[in-house]
Design a protein around this motif. Sequence first.
Motif, short mmCIF file in Angstrom:
data_model
loop_
_atom_site.label_atom_id
_atom_site.label_comp_id
_atom_site.label_asym_id
_atom_site.label_seq_id
_atom_site.Cartn_x
_atom_site.Cartn_y
_atom_site.Cartn_z
N LEU A 636 42.70 41.42 52.82
CA LEU A 636 43.06 40.43 51.81
C LEU A 636 44.15 41.03 50.94
O LEU A 636 44.02 42.16 50.46
CB LEU A 636 41.85 40.08 50.95
N GLN A 637 45.20 40.26 50.71
CA GLN A 637 46.31 40.80 49.93
C GLN A 637 46.93 39.69 49.09
O GLN A 637 46.81 38.51 49.41
CB GLN A 637 47.37 41.41 50.85
N GLY A 638 47.61 40.09 48.02
CA GLY A 638 48.25 39.12 47.16
C GLY A 638 48.33 39.61 45.73
O GLY A 638 48.17 40.81 45.45
N THR A 639 48.53 38.69 44.83
CA THR A 639 48.70 39.01 43.42
C THR A 639 47.42 39.58 42.83
O THR A 639 46.34 38.99 42.98
CB THR A 639 49.12 37.76 42.64
N SER A 640 47.53 40.70 42.17
CA SER A 640 46.36 41.32 41.54
C SER A 640 45.73 40.35 40.55
O SER A 640 46.41 39.66 39.80
CB SER A 640 46.79 42.60 40.82
N GLY A 641 44.40 40.31 40.59
CA GLY A 641 43.66 39.41 39.71
C GLY A 641 43.32 38.07 40.33
O GLY A 641 42.54 37.31 39.75
N THR A 642 43.87 37.77 41.51
CA THR A 642 43.58 36.51 42.17
C THR A 642 42.19 36.55 42.78
O THR A 642 41.83 37.51 43.47
CB THR A 642 44.61 36.23 43.29
N ALA A 643 41.39 35.54 42.50
CA ALA A 643 40.05 35.44 43.09
C ALA A 643 40.15 34.74 44.44
O ALA A 643 40.69 33.63 44.53
CB ALA A 643 39.12 34.68 42.17
N VAL A 644 39.63 35.38 45.47
CA VAL A 644 39.74 34.87 46.84
C VAL A 644 38.34 34.65 47.41
O VAL A 644 37.54 35.59 47.49
CB VAL A 644 40.51 35.86 47.74
N PRO A 645 38.00 33.43 47.82
CA PRO A 645 36.72 33.19 48.47
C PRO A 645 36.78 33.60 49.94
O PRO A 645 37.74 33.28 50.64
CB PRO A 645 36.53 31.68 48.33
#
Length: 763
Positions: A636-645
Amino acid sequence: MRLLKPRLAPRAGRTPFRALPLIALVVAGAVISLGTVVPAAAATSRVDLNVLVVTDGNPWVEGIHKQLVSEGVPTTVVDLTSSNRATLTASFLADALADGTPHGHFEGVVLPNDAPSQLSAAELSALTGYEQAYHVRQVDSYVWPGANTGLSTPSWTGSLDATTATASSSARTDAFRYLNGPVPFEGTAGGSGSYGALATPVPDNPTTGSHFEPFLTETVPGTSTQGVLAGVYTSGGRQQLVLTFAYNYDQQQFRLLAHGIVDWVTRGVHLGYWRNYFSAHIDDLFNANSRWSQSGKCTPGEGDCAAGVPDTTPIRMAASDVTDTVNWQQQNGYTLDFLFNAGPGVEYQQEQGGDDPLSDALLANKNSFRWVNHTYDHPFLGCVQDFSVIPWRCQTDASGAIEYVDQPTISSQITQNIQFAQANGLPFRPNELVAGEHSGTVMLPQQPDDNPNFLAALSADNIQWLGVDASRESGQRQIASALGTPRHPVNVFYNVSTQADEVSEYNWLYTSKANGGSGNCEANPATTTCIAPLDPNTAWSSYVLPLQVRITLGYVLSNDPRPFFMHQSNLTDDKLALQTLTGILSTYRTWFTADTPVVNQTLTDSGTVLQQQAGWQHAQNTGSATGYIQGGVVTLQGTSGTAVPVTVPAGTTVAGGATFGAAYGGEQSANTTLGATATALTLPTNVFGTVADSTPTGPGAELASYAKGSPHDVRRDGDAIVITDPTGTHVLPKLAGAPEEQLHIGDHHHNPYNAVPKAPAKK
């Protein structure tokens, strides 16, 4: 027991679908190039967590797409009815990363049928090659059974309404592990809500590795043979989930199967989060509700009765009803939320010389329930209502501006109830509120804006979660300091406590004037369907109750965290609320396994889930988070702080070996927050690009035959779906329309006429 009252200030047309081909096209012995599909190396291939949905707009493929979206599964949609759609080429489906790693763009594929006619032969072969190379599964949303999907010619076709199919043991050890087995089709026997074909698998072919595994079966009428309605066809290094019946998103049978389809096509690994939520609120505790008049066809005390209609006795629970409700909760393993108005209880006790058995019973059993502030007296907190006309209107000043209830009155209603709860030790959250009649916010057509004084009071009193009426506004929004949490009404009316009264009012609301009704269904055809008059003696059990159970479960099975509400009037006399809740829970538990329970949340938790769902949708829209599988690891990768289900198979671990997420329905899932570096989850087994039979046949591979499309024609005519197949033409008149059983009209579930202010009623 005395109620502890704090010392306070005074209270204040015809659209054709693309046709499926009637004649199968076979490309026999042809050498079809797989173009630039990159072979998937066993240990290094990478597959993005994204599902390709190829749609022709038919309700079955749209239903699957809607399920994917509701769970938060990222999708790429190719619309076959669009002239500028993407072409399914090898490079559209896959490429190679800079280091040469084979890179598949999709973890699953959903098609309208096995080979849509709008796709060219080159597109179909590119898709086949991709699925072989990356071990990607395909869903054929609705097909006519045939050898091209591993089935024989159907031995029976017809309506499946009111029949019960069975999820096979194979299905229940695979993606449908959350089901107990029965999959009932809604409707009445022989009805026009469904159509399907029962066929049997063709014999296995060891040479090609072809095998059909039944997942959903029914007994062929007049025989003991089990016919297939859904199953997995494995052949040539590919797997297809084949469904042989027509359906839409809202139908009960699809709601039961929907998550399993998502889980199957993604091999149990996908972004998204799924639960079956069910929270039940009971409004107006300590208070009383006006009672419906069968003779007057109105509710005395609510301003809708003609002169001369006798008063009815208001409805208020008795102490014994509290005991019965506590016992019901214990027997059913379920906790209710009680929304309370302390003022009427205090007033009733004072008028009775300090004696109120109901209040005593509620406080003695206070820890058996969850409690929510419903304001002290249940007043209307929006505009100042003008009852000189029917329906009421908002009072205006000399300049024509709407006059609103003032902030001190609103704050008093909020804080007095909070202080009562604190003084009496009620287990509640002071930052939650549901205003009486959901007032204070927009209420069309009379009040087009939120009461600014209500907004100011919310902020001043630190209200963070506000219940609103889902039949008026279904989405979550910021309301001053609070986030709105919509609540679904259940059509067990606030002004009834008996089956006879419920059926009487139901007939009044939902039958035509010619049939003795109010004609509301004629005046509101977009939201209401007129019904034939119901039998007063039998209709509660035969029609109203089953309908409310089905409607409610439709929401429960849609990944919808919004709570439901009824009223304290429904917990006394015939106990309509408990009958309804029993029907919902018992039906649900018949269908679902014990490790897939309903999730019963607080108002805060329900609002939080809505907030998370909206946040994840925003993250998808902005591309701030993605995921992929490579070598048995989910990244899982992306902008720090993003909540990912994230949903993964049981046994998946995080760094250090700890189990990831929470168990539900035989899998594990959680919302995880991204940090500065990528998050890695280790799967118990690798699921893409590593199984031996997934080895690509490679460029220049020979595909022995390709049957293009199912031999039936499908078109839409308004809300109707017309299916023409070798057995004839079959019309499903409502399959493409909204579910007509959802009969809610605005606020008819509570104070339907809003003609006069609702004063505390007393027995």
